[in-house]
Motif scaffolding. Structure first.
Motif, PDB file in Angstrom:
ATOM      1  N   ARG A 230       1.920  -7.677 -10.925  1.00  0.00           N
ATOM      2  CA  ARG A 230       2.945  -6.644 -11.042  1.00  0.00           C
ATOM      3  C   ARG A 230       2.670  -5.724 -12.232  1.00  0.00           C
ATOM      4  N   ASP A 231       2.290  -6.305 -13.369  1.00  0.00           N
ATOM      5  CA  ASP A 231       2.011  -5.491 -14.554  1.00  0.00           C
ATOM      6  C   ASP A 231       0.811  -4.580 -14.316  1.00  0.00           C
ATOM      7  N   THR A 232      -0.234  -5.107 -13.677  1.00  0.00           N
ATOM      8  CA  THR A 232      -1.413  -4.295 -13.390  1.00  0.00           C
ATOM      9  C   THR A 232      -1.066  -3.155 -12.440  1.00  0.00           C
ATOM     10  N   PHE A 233      -0.235  -3.465 -11.443  1.00  0.00           N
ATOM     11  CA  PHE A 233       0.185  -2.455 -10.468  1.00  0.00           C
ATOM     12  C   PHE A 233       0.969  -1.334 -11.154  1.00  0.00           C
ATOM     13  N   ILE A 234       1.904  -1.705 -12.027  1.00  0.00           N
ATOM     14  CA  ILE A 234       2.728  -0.709 -12.723  1.00  0.00           C
ATOM     15  C   ILE A 234       1.864   0.184 -13.613  1.00  0.00           C
ATOM     16  N   HIS A 235       0.882  -0.413 -14.283  1.00  0.00           N
ATOM     17  CA  HIS A 235       0.016   0.372 -15.167  1.00  0.00           C
ATOM     18  C   HIS A 235      -0.904   1.308 -14.393  1.00  0.00           C
ATOM     19  N   THR A 236      -1.239   0.935 -13.169  1.00  0.00           N
ATOM     20  CA  THR A 236      -2.151   1.746 -12.363  1.00  0.00           C
ATOM     21  C   THR A 236      -1.424   2.821 -11.569  1.00  0.00           C
ATOM     22  N   LEU A 237      -0.123   2.625 -11.318  1.00  0.00           N
ATOM     23  CA  LEU A 237       0.638   3.537 -10.466  1.00  0.00           C
ATOM     24  C   LEU A 237       0.612   4.989 -10.937  1.00  0.00           C
ATOM     25  N   GLY A 280      12.256   7.303 -12.156  1.00  0.00           N
ATOM     26  CA  GLY A 280      13.102   6.403 -11.380  1.00  0.00           C
ATOM     27  C   GLY A 280      12.542   4.989 -11.355  1.00  0.00           C
ATOM     28  N   THR A 281      11.216   4.869 -11.223  1.00  0.00           N
ATOM     29  CA  THR A 281      10.577   3.557 -11.273  1.00  0.00           C
ATOM     30  C   THR A 281      10.794   2.888 -12.618  1.00  0.00           C
ATOM     31  N   LEU A 282      10.688   3.671 -13.689  1.00  0.00           N
ATOM     32  CA  LEU A 282      10.923   3.141 -15.028  1.00  0.00           C
ATOM     33  C   LEU A 282      12.355   2.638 -15.171  1.00  0.00           C
ATOM     34  N   ILE A 313      19.069   5.288  -2.570  1.00  0.00           N
ATOM     35  CA  ILE A 313      19.503   6.360  -1.669  1.00  0.00           C
ATOM     36  C   ILE A 313      19.284   7.724  -2.327  1.00  0.00           C
ATOM     37  N   TYR A 314      19.640   7.817  -3.608  1.00  0.00           N
ATOM     38  CA  TYR A 314      19.477   9.081  -4.328  1.00  0.00           C
ATOM     39  C   TYR A 314      18.001   9.475  -4.417  1.00  0.00           C
ATOM     40  N   MET A 315      17.126   8.492  -4.696  1.00  0.00           N
ATOM     41  CA  MET A 315      15.700   8.785  -4.787  1.00  0.00           C
ATOM     42  C   MET A 315      15.138   9.215  -3.431  1.00  0.00           C
ATOM     43  N   SER A 316      15.708   8.686  -2.349  1.00  0.00           N
ATOM     44  CA  SER A 316      15.252   9.067  -1.010  1.00  0.00           C
ATOM     45  C   SER A 316      15.682  10.490  -0.650  1.00  0.00           C
ATOM     46  N   LEU A 317      16.891  10.887  -1.090  1.00  0.00           N
ATOM     47  CA  LEU A 317      17.412  12.209  -0.765  1.00  0.00           C
ATOM     48  C   LEU A 317      16.921  13.290  -1.729  1.00  0.00           C
ATOM     49  N   TYR A 318      16.395  12.879  -2.880  1.00  0.00           N
ATOM     50  CA  TYR A 318      16.015  13.824  -3.932  1.00  0.00           C
ATOM     51  C   TYR A 318      15.024  14.860  -3.418  1.00  0.00           C
ATOM     52  N   PHE A 319      14.019  14.414  -2.672  1.00  0.00           N
ATOM     53  CA  PHE A 319      12.991  15.336  -2.195  1.00  0.00           C
ATOM     54  C   PHE A 319      13.588  16.429  -1.307  1.00  0.00           C
TER      55      PHE A 319
END
Length: 365
Positions: A230-237, A280-282, A313-319
């Motif tokens: 998970r930590d590696t994934f977050i750092h690479t994202l 949002g991920t943060l 829901i908000y992150m999905s509608l944001y775009f």
């Protein structure tokens, strides 16, 4: 503006031009004495931070709570009072990498540290040596020593089986009979099992299986491997999103008027949107870390569940909201284009994330 003492000499020390007032009209440097009191270091820092702080928080406020407004302001030429898009993305990527590391994770008491595995091996060796010494000294017979060893081995096997039954997702993936490696205990067994079957997924999953066996041999538990993954994934994202950024902007360019909207404009929209996704991920990561430290109450858990659901829901509608506000198309056209872009980029992002998941696991060390 700082309160350093102004130089009597009106020649700029940076570019040599004449400075009629406090700031050089050619390069913008403040014409103050090169040596200032010691407290100037701190007051200058506070003044600079306060200035950036106002610019930063205004940018973050629009980015989070006014979808599309920041992009419209930037494209209309109002840029001085906001953080530049590239600088914003780099800064958000940096804090997404930094802040989660500052908050300790909630450690599960069931986790088995590497030192515990090593201690078990030492204990086994000690018991074996003790039995051999007792047999040599005639305290116990060879038959009793052999029988005792069998009992110890049996207990250790039972302990191994019990731990295996309590394994989580990774164990189900790598040890279950229905999984790819079909219970192989090491890489040699994995190669012998699947190289003969000519499985098309063999070559793809072999580095994955190799890394898994290496980590297990080093004594890492499944939950420790998950945390590392998970930590590696977050750092690479953030890096992966940055690579996908021009692709996202390209799809926007395809769906909009080429004369009115330049590729540059789509790049600004994409930078702001990806900055929002990272932010949002943060927020999700920080909320998860903080709530893990709180007591487990049913009411609190329900409130947190509602909050997380609302954020998703908000992150999905944001775009869709940002897209409509920036490109100012009719609602039906905007929704149709937004849906098509959302589907296309969802497929593209999914492919990118699958690649990222694979490489993130391989990069665990």
């Amino acid at each position: 503006m700082s309160h350093g003492k102004t130089r009597e000499d009106k020649t700029c020390l940076n570019c040599g031009h004449e400075v009629p007032e406090r700031f050089c009209p050619h390069c913008g440097q403040e014409n103050i004495e090169t040596r200032q009191p010691f407290h100037y270091l701190f007051t200058h820092f506070i003044e600079d931070f306060t200035h950036y702080d106002g610019q930063f928080w205004r940018t973050i406020n629009y980015l989070l709570f006014s979808p599309g407004k920041l992009t419209r302001e930037y494209l209309s030429g109002k840029r001085q009072q906001y953080v530049a898009p590239v600088k914003l993305y780099i800064f958000v990527s940096f804090i997404t990498f930094l802040l989660p590391a500052l908050i300790p994770q909630h450690k599960d008491q069931e986790d088995t540290p590497k030192s515990t595995v090593e201690n078990k091996k030492v204990q086994q060796e000690t018991l074996t040596k003790t039995l051999d010494n007792l047999k040599k000294e005639g305290v116990i017979s060879s038959q009793n020593a052999q029988h005792t060893k069998k009992i110890i081995d049996s207990l250790q096997k039972n302990d191994s089986i019990e731990n295996r039954e309590n394994d989580d997702l990774l164990d189900n993936t790598f040890s279950n009979k229905s999984s790819l490696i079909l219970g192989a205990r090491n890489l040699k067994e994995y190669d012998s099992l699947y190289n003969k079957t000519a499985n098309p997924l063999y070559s793809y999953f072999r580095p994955f299986a190799k890394k898994m066996f290496e980590l297990r041999e080093d004594g890492f538990s499944k939950k420790e491997i998950i945390n590392k993954f998970r930590d590696t994934f977050i750092h690479t994202l953030p890096k992966a999103l940055f690579v996908y950024l021009p692709v996202f902007a390209f799809f926007l360019w395809l769906f909009h008027n080429k004369k009115r909207w330049w590729y540059f404009d789509h790049g600004i929209f994409t930078l702001h949107f990806f900055s929002f996704l990272l932010l949002g991920t943060l927020i999700f990561i920080m909320a998860e870390r903080l709530t893990a430290l709180l007591p487990d109450f049913s009411l609190l858990s329900f409130i947190l569940f509602l909050a997380y659901t609302g954020m998703l829901i908000y992150m999905s509608l944001y775009f869709f909201i940002a897209h409509h506000r920036v490109y100012e198309t009719r609602k039906r056209v905007s929704i149709l284009k937004g849906m098509l872009l959302f589907i296309i980029n969802s497929i593209g992002l999914t492919i990118m994330l699958l690649i990222l998941l694979y490489t993130s696991f391989i990069m665990i060390h």
